[in-house]
Design a protein around this motif. Structure first.
Motif, PDB file in Angstrom:
ATOM      1  N   ALA A   1       0.854  -1.189   0.000  1.00 50.35           N
ATOM      2  CA  ALA A   1       0.000   0.000   0.000  1.00 50.35           C
ATOM      3  C   ALA A   1       0.892   1.242   0.000  1.00 50.35           C
ATOM      4  N   PRO A   2       0.632   2.215  -0.904  1.00 51.72           N
ATOM      5  CA  PRO A   2       1.445   3.435  -0.896  1.00 51.72           C
ATOM      6  C   PRO A   2       1.210   4.248   0.370  1.00 51.72           C
ATOM      7  N   LEU A   3       2.281   4.764   0.950  1.00 51.91           N
ATOM      8  CA  LEU A   3       2.187   5.558   2.171  1.00 51.91           C
ATOM      9  C   LEU A   3       2.591   7.008   1.964  1.00 51.91           C
ATOM     10  N   ALA A   4       3.613   7.230   1.140  1.00 51.77           N
ATOM     11  CA  ALA A   4       4.081   8.601   0.919  1.00 51.77           C
ATOM     12  C   ALA A   4       5.061   8.620  -0.248  1.00 51.77           C
ATOM     13  N   TYR A   5       5.219   9.814  -0.836  1.00 50.94           N
ATOM     14  CA  TYR A   5       6.310  10.035  -1.766  1.00 50.94           C
ATOM     15  C   TYR A   5       6.626  11.512  -1.814  1.00 50.94           C
ATOM     16  N   SER A   6       7.832  11.817  -2.261  1.00 48.99           N
ATOM     17  CA  SER A   6       8.207  13.193  -2.548  1.00 48.99           C
ATOM     18  C   SER A   6       9.052  13.164  -3.806  1.00 48.99           C
ATOM     19  N   GLY A   7       9.037  14.259  -4.536  1.00 46.86           N
ATOM     20  CA  GLY A   7       9.788  14.252  -5.779  1.00 46.86           C
ATOM     21  C   GLY A   7       9.823  15.578  -6.484  1.00 46.86           C
ATOM     22  N   ILE A   8      10.529  15.555  -7.609  1.00 49.16           N
ATOM     23  CA  ILE A   8      10.717  16.730  -8.460  1.00 49.16           C
ATOM     24  C   ILE A   8      10.346  16.342  -9.884  1.00 49.16           C
ATOM     25  N   GLU A   9       9.585  17.206 -10.561  1.00 47.42           N
ATOM     26  CA  GLU A   9       9.092  16.947 -11.912  1.00 47.42           C
ATOM     27  C   GLU A   9       9.371  18.147 -12.811  1.00 47.42           C
ATOM     28  N   ARG A  10       9.898  17.878 -14.014  1.00 45.34           N
ATOM     29  CA  ARG A  10      10.068  18.946 -15.010  1.00 45.34           C
ATOM     30  C   ARG A  10       9.015  18.749 -16.094  1.00 45.34           C
ATOM     31  N   PHE A  11       8.120  19.736 -16.220  1.00 43.50           N
ATOM     32  CA  PHE A  11       7.085  19.742 -17.251  1.00 43.50           C
ATOM     33  C   PHE A  11       7.570  20.593 -18.421  1.00 43.50           C
ATOM     34  N   THR A  12       7.358  20.100 -19.649  1.00 41.84           N
ATOM     35  CA  THR A  12       7.682  20.850 -20.859  1.00 41.84           C
ATOM     36  C   THR A  12       6.479  20.785 -21.786  1.00 41.84           C
ATOM     37  N   GLY A  13       6.009  21.945 -22.230  1.00 40.19           N
ATOM     38  CA  GLY A  13       4.859  21.990 -23.125  1.00 40.19           C
ATOM     39  C   GLY A  13       4.189  23.341 -23.055  1.00 40.19           C
ATOM     40  N   THR A  14       2.858  23.321 -22.981  1.00 41.03           N
ATOM     41  CA  THR A  14       2.107  24.567 -22.884  1.00 41.03           C
ATOM     42  C   THR A  14       1.212  24.550 -21.656  1.00 41.03           C
ATOM     43  N   ALA A  15       1.057  25.715 -21.063  1.00 31.72           N
ATOM     44  CA  ALA A  15       0.110  25.940 -19.967  1.00 31.72           C
ATOM     45  C   ALA A  15      -0.832  27.029 -20.457  1.00 31.72           C
ATOM     46  N   SER A  16      -2.080  26.666 -20.674  1.00 34.35           N
ATOM     47  CA  SER A  16      -3.084  27.590 -21.206  1.00 34.35           C
ATOM     48  C   SER A  16      -2.567  28.287 -22.464  1.00 34.35           C
ATOM     49  N   GLY A  17      -1.914  27.517 -23.328  1.00 41.70           N
ATOM     50  CA  GLY A  17      -1.439  28.023 -24.610  1.00 41.70           C
ATOM     51  C   GLY A  17      -0.072  28.681 -24.605  1.00 41.70           C
ATOM     52  N   ARG A  18       0.542  28.886 -23.442  1.00 44.12           N
ATOM     53  CA  ARG A  18       1.873  29.503 -23.356  1.00 44.12           C
ATOM     54  C   ARG A  18       2.929  28.401 -23.296  1.00 44.12           C
ATOM     55  N   ARG A  19       3.928  28.484 -24.170  1.00 44.56           N
ATOM     56  CA  ARG A  19       4.943  27.443 -24.292  1.00 44.56           C
ATOM     57  C   ARG A  19       6.142  27.700 -23.386  1.00 44.56           C
ATOM     58  N   GLY A  20       6.640  26.615 -22.794  1.00 41.18           N
ATOM     59  CA  GLY A  20       7.830  26.689 -21.960  1.00 41.18           C
ATOM     60  C   GLY A  20       7.942  25.467 -21.074  1.00 41.18           C
ATOM     61  N   SER A  21       8.639  25.637 -19.972  1.00 42.16           N
ATOM     62  CA  SER A  21       8.788  24.546 -19.015  1.00 42.16           C
ATOM     63  C   SER A  21       8.838  25.122 -17.607  1.00 42.16           C
ATOM     64  N   PHE A  22       8.655  24.249 -16.630  1.00 46.15           N
ATOM     65  CA  PHE A  22       8.803  24.623 -15.222  1.00 46.15           C
ATOM     66  C   PHE A  22       8.963  23.357 -14.409  1.00 46.15           C
ATOM     67  N   VAL A  23       9.376  23.517 -13.160  1.00 40.82           N
ATOM     68  CA  VAL A  23       9.615  22.394 -12.271  1.00 40.82           C
ATOM     69  C   VAL A  23       8.586  22.404 -11.148  1.00 40.82           C
TER      70      VAL A  23
END
Length: 132
Positions: free
Chosen positions: A56-78
């Motif tokens: 059974a999952p209990l917890a996690y932590s992590g870092i994610e890099r997204f690349t694409g568009t957010a509401s039509g604006r192109r770029g990336s963020f973490v």
């Protein structure tokens, strides 16, 4: 504030258990995702998971890099992830955009959100953000 919501698919899940002592299993996991909705794009996430002896999952932590568009604006963020789960599976999966990580048309982005997992396994997200 802009509200972006939608779904994502988990395309890859590469798990490397590194501590399997009694009580909980710890693992490093690299996750690949594809987003649809207010976020359109892909991401790579590195997480550390804590799973109980009965898987059974209990917890996690992590870092994610997204690349694409957010509401039509192109770029990336973490994104910084934190998640916890209770004995019945109820829990909280939260995101926070790491300040200063936005690129392209997403420079200056900041905000936070959540991930929900439906009983059928569908992953949805809600992210509230602003550009500064």
């Amino acid at each position: 504030m802009v509200n972006a919501s939608g779904v994502f698919n988990v395309d890859t899940w590469d798990e490397d258990p590194y501590d399997q002592r009694e009580g909980a299993k710890l693992a490093r996991v690299r996750v690949g995702k594809t987003f649809q909705g207010g976020l359109e794009g892909t991401s790579t996430t590195d997480i550390i998971t804590v799973v109980s002896a009965d898987d059974a999952p209990l917890a996690y932590s992590g870092i994610e890099r997204f690349t694409g568009t957010a509401s039509g604006r192109r770029g990336s963020f973490v994104l910084q992830h934190t998640a916890t789960a209770g004995p019945g599976g109820e829990g909280e999966l939260a995101w926070r955009i790491v300040t200063g990580t936005g690129t392209g048309e997403l420079t200056g982005i900041r905000g936070e959100g959540r991930i929900d997992i439906a009983p059928d396994g569908t992953h949805s997200y809600a992210l509230e953000y602003e550009l500064g």
